[in-house]
Write a protein that holds these residues in place. Structure first.
Motif, PDB file in Angstrom:
ATOM      1  N   LEU A   1      -4.869   6.187   1.230  1.00  0.00           N
ATOM      2  CA  LEU A   1      -5.896   5.305   1.775  1.00  0.00           C
ATOM      3  C   LEU A   1      -7.094   6.056   2.332  1.00  0.00           C
ATOM      4  CD1 LEU A   1      -3.621   2.696   3.608  1.00  0.00           C
ATOM      5  CD2 LEU A   1      -4.717   2.471   1.371  1.00  0.00           C
ATOM      6  N   ASP A   2      -7.022   7.385   2.386  1.00  0.00           N
ATOM      7  CA  ASP A   2      -8.164   8.167   2.861  1.00  0.00           C
ATOM      8  C   ASP A   2      -9.336   7.972   1.913  1.00  0.00           C
ATOM      9  OD1 ASP A   2      -6.692   9.093   4.950  1.00  0.00           O
ATOM     10  OD2 ASP A   2      -6.147  10.993   3.998  1.00  0.00           O
TER      11      ASP A   2
ATOM     12  N   ALA B   1      -9.350  -1.503   9.079  1.00  0.00           N
ATOM     13  CA  ALA B   1      -9.131  -2.531   8.070  1.00  0.00           C
ATOM     14  C   ALA B   1     -10.103  -3.695   8.264  1.00  0.00           C
ATOM     15  CB  ALA B   1      -7.695  -3.033   8.138  1.00  0.00           C
TER      16      ALA B   1
ATOM     17  N   PHE C   1       1.323   0.158   8.934  1.00  0.00           N
ATOM     18  CA  PHE C   1       0.004   0.795   8.902  1.00  0.00           C
ATOM     19  C   PHE C   1      -0.069   1.902   9.954  1.00  0.00           C
ATOM     20  CE2 PHE C   1      -2.870  -2.781   7.068  1.00  0.00           C
ATOM     21  CZ  PHE C   1      -2.806  -2.188   5.811  1.00  0.00           C
TER      22      PHE C   1
ATOM     23  N   ILE D   1     -10.274  -0.807   3.129  1.00  0.00           N
ATOM     24  CA  ILE D   1      -9.050  -1.606   3.073  1.00  0.00           C
ATOM     25  C   ILE D   1      -9.371  -3.022   3.508  1.00  0.00           C
ATOM     26  CG2 ILE D   1      -6.694  -1.820   3.962  1.00  0.00           C
ATOM     27  CD1 ILE D   1      -7.396   1.325   4.798  1.00  0.00           C
TER      28      ILE D   1
ATOM     29  N   HIS E   1       0.811  -1.216   0.000  1.00  0.00           N
ATOM     30  CA  HIS E   1       0.000   0.000   0.000  1.00  0.00           C
ATOM     31  C   HIS E   1       0.843   1.265   0.000  1.00  0.00           C
ATOM     32  CE1 HIS E   1       1.010  -0.599   4.252  1.00  0.00           C
ATOM     33  NE2 HIS E   1       0.881   0.714   4.375  1.00  0.00           N
TER      34      HIS E   1
ATOM     35  N   VAL F   1      -5.473   3.615  10.037  1.00  0.00           N
ATOM     36  CA  VAL F   1      -5.738   2.606   9.019  1.00  0.00           C
ATOM     37  C   VAL F   1      -5.941   1.242   9.678  1.00  0.00           C
ATOM     38  CG1 VAL F   1      -4.753   1.368   7.053  1.00  0.00           C
ATOM     39  CG2 VAL F   1      -4.535   3.857   7.201  1.00  0.00           C
TER      40      VAL F   1
END
Length: 538
Positions: free
Chosen positions: A272-273, A302, A294, A277, A267, A298
């Motif tokens: 990732l916003d 997940a 991470f 995930i 990643h 995050v």
């Protein structure tokens, strides 16, 4: 329960408590011997191979002292007769000192418990491993969850039989890990052991815990994904090849729901916003792979895909991550219900041969990796089940338990056409491993076999969906397996044969050699076809 039975039970409990300390001492002694043996057998490397023996041995003694295993200087100063004899101190201690009860600086006796701290109390309560309602009923006490937990931590110091819930056993954990014998076991597991991957649950206790979970409808993938969100599916590219297949399957399933989805092995560099995930096999990606980095935000949201059996060390690593996000899908429905009992929002991910998907194995020749290294009968893919060229197919990593079972079955297996693949494996099974047979090749073999033989890798009755359903029933092969936990939708006697190892040889011979047995195989084969049609509508 009568008074006589109560008195007998009290005697048994007293004997257990008396022998518990002795058992801990013996486990600690065995662990010490193993560690010392490893250090003494460790060969010098590089230029150190040319050092004289006395220099190599001096380095070994320094290493033993540094690891707290044996202090040679202290032993020689304590016993001048050993120093005068010029004997090697560690070998003298092993050959003579132990039996003579000389002090080698090691103490195998159970240590007094360090009193539990209050720092981990919230984490223990949120882990689900302390069950306040169960504890209150079992030990006839009352109070708030925190008060009951404090009661357990105080009482368990003097009573090793006292458990915090139906799943975790302090005696089992301490006997498994004698180096923790001075620490409260549940506190150690929640604070350290889980993320260290320490095995924590008896197979029988885990099986009961999952089976006793409420039989409520389980959510599916669609229940975790808000509409309009992009999704990324992450897996570790250096891990087990089958988890890559699962990652592809998850990606296909999410795309079929109408989401924009990407499958990646890292990643890094990804924003990732605003994304959902999904992590396949968190015990790999989040422990050995990029997921170790991470951010906390995050990790807390997940969705983890659990693939591991509860009695293994891998499950502990996965559980550590699932308890952070509280969101998971499991490839076993009972395991999903068990996770729900621990306070995790858990659903079921059935692995099925979706049309044109990664597990939709069309008839195909075997890969060169299989045919170049193994003797394989010609695969004819006959239309009739009875004409399949292989009678029995077994493929699984060999361990001592499976080796004993296969040895017991060897006389009957030798009477039939078998494909047996049982390598001893160490670490993840990657695609370049010569002992690997990929999912596609295994499916082609199953399409040409009547019976899929299944032997559990441990004492758990865990229902291995990917093996029994995906490799077996979906390919028209009838599983013959040790008894499995009842998952409801796939049933023994209707879709597979469940039989103890001690009776398996006779059952196999009956199925293959008698008219009634062959009729039973054909019936189960037909039932399996109907089952797959129903599951395909899930």
């Amino acid at each position: 329960m009568g008074q006589e039975a109560i008195e007998r039970l009290a005697i048994v409990e007293a004997l257990y408590r008396e022998t518990y300390g002795f058992a801990l001492e013996q486990r600690a002694r065995a662990s010490w011997f193993q560690q010392v043996a490893i250090e003494l057998a460790r060969p010098p490397l590089g230029w150190r191979r040319w050092l004289p023996y006395w220099r190599v041995q001096r380095r070994t003694l320094r290493r033993l002292a540094r690891f707290g295993l044996f202090d040679a200087a202290d032993y020689l100063s304590r016993y001048p007769d050993v120093a005068a004899s010029r004997n090697d101190p560690v070998y003298h201690f092993l050959e003579h000192g132990l039996s003579e009860q000389r002090n080698g600086g090691v103490d195998f006796a159970p240590l007094p418990h360090i009193q539990p701290t209050t720092i981990l109390l919230p984490a223990i309560l949120s882990s689900g491993l302390f069950d306040p309602d169960w504890y209150a009923r079992r030990y006839n006490v009352s109070g708030t969850p925190l008060e009951l937990l404090e009661n357990y931590l105080a009482a368990a110091v003097k009573d090793p039989l006292r458990d915090p819930g139906p799943l975790f056993s302090g005696t089992f954990y301490t006997l498994e890990h004698p180096d923790t014998r001075s620490v409260q076991p549940l506190e150690h597991y929640v604070g350290y052991g889980m993320r260290e991957g320490r095995r924590a649950f008896r197979a029988s206790a885990a099986d009961r815990f999952m089976a006793d979970a409420p039989d409520t409808p389980l959510p599916g993938m669609a229940d975790y994904l808000p509409s309009g969100r992009k999704v990324v599916v992450l897996h570790w590219d250096k891990g087990n090849f089958f988890f890559t297949d699962i990652a592809r399957y998850v990606t296909e399933a999410i795309a079929a729901l109408g989401f924009e989805v990407t499958m990646l092995t890292d990643h890094a560099g990804l924003d990732l916003d605003g994304m959902e995930i999904v992590v396949v096999a968190p015990h790999e990606y989040c422990v050995y792979g990029p997921g170790t980095h991470f951010p906390a935000e995050v990790a807390a949201r997940a969705i983890h895909i659990n693939t591991e059996q509860w009695h293994t060390s891998w499950f502990s690593l996965a559980l550590d991550k699932m308890l952070v996000s509280r969101r998971a899908l499991d490839i076993n429905p009972l395991s999903a219900r068990g996770l729900s009992r621990l306070g995790i929002h858990a659903g079921f991910l059935p692995l099925l041969p979706r049309a044109n998907g990664v597990f939709d194995f069309k008839q195909a020749p075997l890969s060169r990796q299989v045919t170049d290294l193994r003797a394989v009968k010609p695969l004819t893919f006959p239309a009739r089940f009875v004409d399949r060229p292989y009678d029995i197919l077994f493929a699984g990593a060999l361990n001592n338990r499976r080796a004993r079972a296969l040895a017991k079955l060897a006389p009957v297996l030798s009477d039939y056409n078998c494909f047996l693949h049982a390598p001893r494996l160490h670490g993840p099974v990657t695609p370049d491993n010569p002992n690997m047979i990929g999912s596609g090749d295994l499916a082609q073999l199953a399409k040409n076999a009547k019976i899929l033989l299944n032997i559990h890798q441990g004492d758990s009755h865990y229902f291995e969906w990917h093996r029994l359903v995906l490799t077996g029933i979906a390919q028209g092969c009838v599983p013959v397996t040790e008894p499995c936990s009842d998952i409801g939708m796939v049933r023994p006697g209707d879709h597979y044969v469940a039989v103890p190892i001690d009776e398996m040889d006779e059952r196999i011979a009956w199925l293959l050699d008698t008219a009634a047995g062959r009729h039973e195989l054909a019936r189960l084969h037909d039932n399996g076809r109907a089952l797959m049609a129903r599951l395909g509508r899930m």
